[in-house]
Design an enzyme around this catalytic site. Structure first.
Site, PDB file in Angstrom:
ATOM      1  N   SER A 188     -48.313  -1.228 -76.463  1.00 39.47           N
ATOM      2  CA  SER A 188     -49.349  -0.499 -75.430  1.00 39.47           C
ATOM      3  C   SER A 188     -49.870   0.735 -76.210  1.00 39.47           C
ATOM      4  O   SER A 188     -49.198   1.507 -77.082  1.00 39.47           O
ATOM      5  CB  SER A 188     -48.160   0.060 -74.117  1.00 39.47           C
ATOM      6  OG  SER A 188     -48.588   1.181 -73.750  1.00 39.47           O
ATOM      7  N   GLU A 226     -49.687   3.592 -75.023  1.00 42.39           N
ATOM      8  CA  GLU A 226     -48.570   4.730 -74.968  1.00 42.39           C
ATOM      9  C   GLU A 226     -47.950   5.095 -76.062  1.00 42.39           C
ATOM     10  O   GLU A 226     -47.452   6.018 -76.330  1.00 42.39           O
ATOM     11  CB  GLU A 226     -47.816   4.256 -73.677  1.00 42.39           C
ATOM     12  CG  GLU A 226     -46.691   5.363 -73.348  1.00 42.39           C
ATOM     13  CD  GLU A 226     -47.359   6.563 -72.521  1.00 42.39           C
ATOM     14  OE1 GLU A 226     -48.745   6.479 -72.124  1.00 42.39           O
ATOM     15  OE2 GLU A 226     -46.673   7.604 -72.389  1.00 42.39           O
ATOM     16  N   TYR A 256     -40.748   5.045 -72.606  1.00 45.93           N
ATOM     17  CA  TYR A 256     -41.395   3.764 -72.768  1.00 45.93           C
ATOM     18  C   TYR A 256     -42.038   3.832 -73.927  1.00 45.93           C
ATOM     19  O   TYR A 256     -41.961   2.580 -74.441  1.00 45.93           O
ATOM     20  CB  TYR A 256     -42.231   3.780 -71.363  1.00 45.93           C
ATOM     21  CG  TYR A 256     -43.532   2.740 -71.455  1.00 45.93           C
ATOM     22  CD1 TYR A 256     -42.915   1.287 -70.697  1.00 45.93           C
ATOM     23  CD2 TYR A 256     -44.683   2.937 -71.904  1.00 45.93           C
ATOM     24  CE1 TYR A 256     -44.001   0.341 -70.850  1.00 45.93           C
ATOM     25  CE2 TYR A 256     -45.670   1.770 -71.809  1.00 45.93           C
ATOM     26  CZ  TYR A 256     -45.177   0.741 -71.161  1.00 45.93           C
ATOM     27  OH  TYR A 256     -46.308  -0.555 -71.255  1.00 45.93           O
TER      28      TYR A 256
HETATM   29  P1  NAP Z   1     -46.110  -5.327 -64.313  1.00 43.59           P
HETATM   30  O1  NAP Z   1     -47.277  -5.624 -63.348  1.00 43.59           O
HETATM   31  O2  NAP Z   1     -45.312  -4.134 -64.016  1.00 43.59           O
HETATM   32  O3  NAP Z   1     -45.210  -6.498 -64.509  1.00 43.59           O
HETATM   33  C1  NAP Z   1     -43.982  -6.511 -65.254  1.00 43.59           C
HETATM   34  C2  NAP Z   1     -43.347  -7.806 -65.239  1.00 43.59           C
HETATM   35  O4  NAP Z   1     -42.058  -7.687 -65.777  1.00 43.59           O
HETATM   36  C3  NAP Z   1     -43.023  -8.179 -63.807  1.00 43.59           C
HETATM   37  O5  NAP Z   1     -43.203  -9.586 -63.566  1.00 43.59           O
HETATM   38  C4  NAP Z   1     -41.544  -7.863 -63.616  1.00 43.59           C
HETATM   39  O6  NAP Z   1     -41.022  -8.703 -62.684  1.00 43.59           O
HETATM   40  C5  NAP Z   1     -40.991  -8.194 -64.950  1.00 43.59           C
HETATM   41  N1  NAP Z   1     -40.007  -7.760 -65.163  1.00 43.59           N
HETATM   42  C6  NAP Z   1     -39.317  -6.608 -65.079  1.00 43.59           C
HETATM   43  N2  NAP Z   1     -38.025  -6.237 -65.441  1.00 43.59           N
HETATM   44  C7  NAP Z   1     -37.594  -7.568 -65.643  1.00 43.59           C
HETATM   45  C8  NAP Z   1     -36.345  -8.247 -66.087  1.00 43.59           C
HETATM   46  N3  NAP Z   1     -35.342  -7.374 -66.181  1.00 43.59           N
HETATM   47  N4  NAP Z   1     -36.228  -9.645 -66.158  1.00 43.59           N
HETATM   48  C9  NAP Z   1     -37.438 -10.211 -66.229  1.00 43.59           C
HETATM   49  N5  NAP Z   1     -38.473  -9.954 -65.800  1.00 43.59           N
HETATM   50  C10 NAP Z   1     -38.596  -8.372 -65.709  1.00 43.59           C
HETATM   51  O7  NAP Z   1     -46.764  -5.010 -65.739  1.00 43.59           O
HETATM   52  P2  NAP Z   1     -48.163  -5.251 -66.277  1.00 43.59           P
HETATM   53  O8  NAP Z   1     -49.246  -4.575 -65.852  1.00 43.59           O
HETATM   54  O9  NAP Z   1     -48.448  -6.748 -65.815  1.00 43.59           O
HETATM   55  O10 NAP Z   1     -47.901  -5.294 -67.738  1.00 43.59           O
HETATM   56  C11 NAP Z   1     -47.482  -6.403 -68.517  1.00 43.59           C
HETATM   57  C12 NAP Z   1     -46.909  -5.944 -70.011  1.00 43.59           C
HETATM   58  O11 NAP Z   1     -47.978  -5.443 -70.740  1.00 43.59           O
HETATM   59  C13 NAP Z   1     -45.868  -4.994 -69.781  1.00 43.59           C
HETATM   60  O12 NAP Z   1     -44.988  -5.417 -70.925  1.00 43.59           O
HETATM   61  C14 NAP Z   1     -46.417  -3.603 -69.887  1.00 43.59           C
HETATM   62  O13 NAP Z   1     -45.585  -2.684 -70.395  1.00 43.59           O
HETATM   63  C15 NAP Z   1     -47.508  -4.103 -71.009  1.00 43.59           C
HETATM   64  N6  NAP Z   1     -48.645  -3.211 -71.016  1.00 43.59           N
HETATM   65  C16 NAP Z   1     -49.696  -3.243 -69.616  1.00 43.59           C
HETATM   66  C17 NAP Z   1     -50.568  -2.203 -69.964  1.00 43.59           C
HETATM   67  C18 NAP Z   1     -51.310  -2.138 -68.582  1.00 43.59           C
HETATM   68  O14 NAP Z   1     -52.173  -1.367 -68.435  1.00 43.59           O
HETATM   69  N7  NAP Z   1     -51.041  -3.089 -67.400  1.00 43.59           N
HETATM   70  C19 NAP Z   1     -50.961  -1.644 -70.961  1.00 43.59           C
HETATM   71  C20 NAP Z   1     -50.090  -1.915 -71.961  1.00 43.59           C
HETATM   72  C21 NAP Z   1     -49.132  -2.526 -72.063  1.00 43.59           C
HETATM   73  P3  NAP Z   1     -40.888  -8.329 -61.107  1.00 43.59           P
HETATM   74  O15 NAP Z   1     -41.942  -8.654 -60.390  1.00 43.59           O
HETATM   75  O16 NAP Z   1     -39.360  -8.836 -60.578  1.00 43.59           O
HETATM   76  O17 NAP Z   1     -40.758  -6.659 -61.046  1.00 43.59           O
HETATM   77  P1  GDP Z   2     -49.882   5.253 -68.050  1.00 41.75           P
HETATM   78  O1  GDP Z   2     -51.110   5.545 -68.603  1.00 41.75           O
HETATM   79  O2  GDP Z   2     -49.140   3.944 -68.367  1.00 41.75           O
HETATM   80  O3  GDP Z   2     -48.814   6.328 -67.851  1.00 41.75           O
HETATM   81  O4  GDP Z   2     -50.623   4.918 -66.503  1.00 41.75           O
HETATM   82  P2  GDP Z   2     -50.471   5.530 -64.956  1.00 41.75           P
HETATM   83  O5  GDP Z   2     -51.333   4.952 -64.272  1.00 41.75           O
HETATM   84  O6  GDP Z   2     -49.130   5.669 -64.431  1.00 41.75           O
HETATM   85  O7  GDP Z   2     -50.758   7.017 -65.288  1.00 41.75           O
HETATM   86  C1  GDP Z   2     -52.023   7.431 -65.965  1.00 41.75           C
HETATM   87  C2  GDP Z   2     -52.282   9.021 -65.962  1.00 41.75           C
HETATM   88  O8  GDP Z   2     -52.410   9.390 -64.603  1.00 41.75           O
HETATM   89  C3  GDP Z   2     -51.026   9.687 -66.259  1.00 41.75           C
HETATM   90  O9  GDP Z   2     -51.509  10.677 -67.355  1.00 41.75           O
HETATM   91  C4  GDP Z   2     -50.297  10.325 -65.267  1.00 41.75           C
HETATM   92  O10 GDP Z   2     -49.735  11.552 -65.516  1.00 41.75           O
HETATM   93  C5  GDP Z   2     -51.436  10.389 -64.233  1.00 41.75           C
HETATM   94  N1  GDP Z   2     -51.450  10.630 -62.753  1.00 41.75           N
HETATM   95  C6  GDP Z   2     -51.696  11.500 -62.329  1.00 41.75           C
HETATM   96  N2  GDP Z   2     -51.441  11.500 -60.641  1.00 41.75           N
HETATM   97  C7  GDP Z   2     -50.763  10.501 -60.992  1.00 41.75           C
HETATM   98  C8  GDP Z   2     -50.126   9.609 -59.907  1.00 41.75           C
HETATM   99  O11 GDP Z   2     -49.805   9.665 -58.610  1.00 41.75           O
HETATM  100  N3  GDP Z   2     -49.349   8.326 -60.425  1.00 41.75           N
HETATM  101  C9  GDP Z   2     -49.449   8.119 -61.345  1.00 41.75           C
HETATM  102  N4  GDP Z   2     -48.971   6.945 -61.827  1.00 41.75           N
HETATM  103  N5  GDP Z   2     -50.144   8.471 -62.444  1.00 41.75           N
HETATM  104  C10 GDP Z   2     -50.908   9.700 -62.107  1.00 41.75           C
END
Ligand code: NAP
Ligand code: GDP
Length: 347
Positions: free
Chosen positions: A125, A127, A149
């Site tokens: 990520s 992050e 995280y």
């Molecule tokens: P998400 O929608 O929050 O999905 C997370 C998945 O992990 C869900 O299927 C969740 O299952 C599963 N999970 C959580 N705890 C678990 C456990 N203990 N055992 C098995 N499965 C578990 O996240 P996403 O946006 O699809 O992201 C996918 C991956 O990419 C994550 O690792 C995230 O950190 C990483 N990532 C995401 C972004 C982004 O912007 N989306 C960016 C960089 C990296 P449930 O449905 O049961 O909760």
């Molecule tokens: P992140 O980049 O993985 O933390 O993704 P988020 O969508 O959770 O947050 C993106 C940015 O939006 C972060 O800087 C948060 O502090 C900001 N933010 C401002 N208001 C909100 C809110 O109501 N919810 C979330 N999730 N983020 C917020």
């Protein structure tokens, strides 16, 4: 027929990836964890639920990981399961370390024992860069994470590198910047805003509360990013790649754009101090030139188009709900929105 195991198939990326790989002719297996209420709405929404094999498994439990490997016998593993919400990681630092950090190594350990030839993708990520000052971040930019995280993802990132070098595993890190869609979790800011302005525009809510409006993110479109994951595992050699859009926009700009599309005033959007994070990453912008050169990957959907498609989809869903339609969807049953249901049924 190639076989694939996706951990976290019920999440945003897992569901899109399952659909993408099914369409490519893969036999798709996915792990899901036991919840009191099953969370399969995204798989239904993308009409993929009956096309994938679901295996119960929790990434905190190595024996369930081993069983998932045996049952699926995959050529490729996409490890997406994680505690994926930065905000929650401040309240649950140990759990996040276990799930988001150690979880990756539990899979690598089992993979190493079961079949070293399986190709492995780790969901790293942006992050991880945290407060590192380089304005445009790439694969060579140092990490300076400032959330549990981010720290957990850095641990997993280096372990992937280690398994690659020491054990010769085809393990790659996708360093993905934020990517969003209409099936993004409601707690993330883009969906929180698209769902919130949709409700306000239909008179179902009066206001929406946000935290830090100054933070900037590089927001891309999730279906395009999952294609990039697959491209990484089709390379001869494993490597680390940034996927991003090369643009960053503030949460304030996100609000303005979303309100414009929904036709509502920005005065409805308020700030709540309790939504501010203990430490927030101010700006993340990614340089995807390595992915463009080596994978021939580039993002097509940028900020304005992304916000438009998310806001329009959420307005459509609330309109369908108001007509009494039932369909796979998260908002009407989420904590916040169930209050709207109570208000509506009392009328
Ligand atoms: P998400 O929608 O929050 O999905 C997370 C998945 O992990 C869900 O299927 C969740 O299952 C599963 N999970 C959580 N705890 C678990 C456990 N203990 N055992 C098995 N499965 C578990 O996240 P996403 O946006 O699809 O992201 C996918 C991956 O990419 C994550 O690792 C995230 O950190 C990483 N990532 C995401 C972004 C982004 O912007 N989306 C960016 C960089 C990296 P449930 O449905 O049961 O909760
Ligand atoms: P992140 O980049 O993985 O933390 O993704 P988020 O969508 O959770 O947050 C993106 C940015 O939006 C972060 O800087 C948060 O502090 C900001 N933010 C401002 N208001 C909100 C809110 O109501 N919810 C979330 N999730 N983020 C917020």
């Amino acid at each position: 027929m190639k076989r694939v195991l996706i951990t976290g198939i019920t999440g945003q990326d897992g569901a899109y990836l399952a659909k993408f790989l099914h369409n490519k002719g893969y036999k798709v297996f996915g792990t899901y964890r036991r919840l009191s209420t099953p969370n399969f709405w995204r798989l239904h929404y993308l009409q993929i639920f009956d096309k994938v094999e679901l295996i119960p498994g929790d990434i905190v439990d190595s024996s369930s990981v081993a069983q998932a490997l045996e049952k699926s016998n995959p050529d490729e593993i996409y490890h997406l399961a994680a505690q994926s919400f930065v905000d929650v990681s401040f309240n649950q630092p140990l759990y996040t370390g276990d799930m988001t950090g150690f979880g990756c190594v539990r899979i690598l350990e089992q993979l190493n024992k079961f079949n070293k030839k399986i190709k492995f993708y780790q969901a790293s990520s942006s992050e991880m860069f945290g407060v590192e000052k380089t304005p445009l971040k790439n694969e060579k930019t140092p990490f300076h994470p400032v959330s549990p995280y981010g720290v957990a993802k850095v641990y997993a990132f280096w372990m992937v590198n280690m398994y690659r070098k020491i054990y010769g595993i085809h393990a790659s890190n996708g360093i993905l910047f934020n990517h969003e869609s209409p099936i993004r979790g409601l707690e993330f800011v883009t969906r929180h805003v698209s769902n919130g302005v949709a409700k306000i525009s239909l008179g179902l809510s009066n206001e929406l509360y946000l935290g830090n409006l100054d933070a900037k993110r590089d927001w891309g479109y999730a279906p395009e990013f999952v294609e990039g994951m697959w491209m990484m595992l089709q390379q001869k050699n494993p490597d680390d790649y940034v996927l991003a859009t090369n643009e960053s926009h503030s949460v304030r700009e996100l609000v303005q754009e979303a309100c414009k599309i929904a036709g509502i005033s920005t005065s409805k959007i308020k700030q709540a101090k309790q939504k501010l994070r203990p430490y927030d990453v101010p700006d993340l912008k990614g340089d995807y030139s390595k992915a463009e050169k080596k994978l021939k990957w580039s993002p097509k959907t940028k900020f304005k188009k992304l916000i438009k498609l998310m806001v329009e989809e959420d307005i459509k869903r609330w309109e369908r709900w108001l007509k009494g339609e039932q369909f796979p969807w998260d908002a009407a049953t989420s904590g916040e929105d169930s209050k709207v249901i109570i208000k509506k049924t009392k009328k």
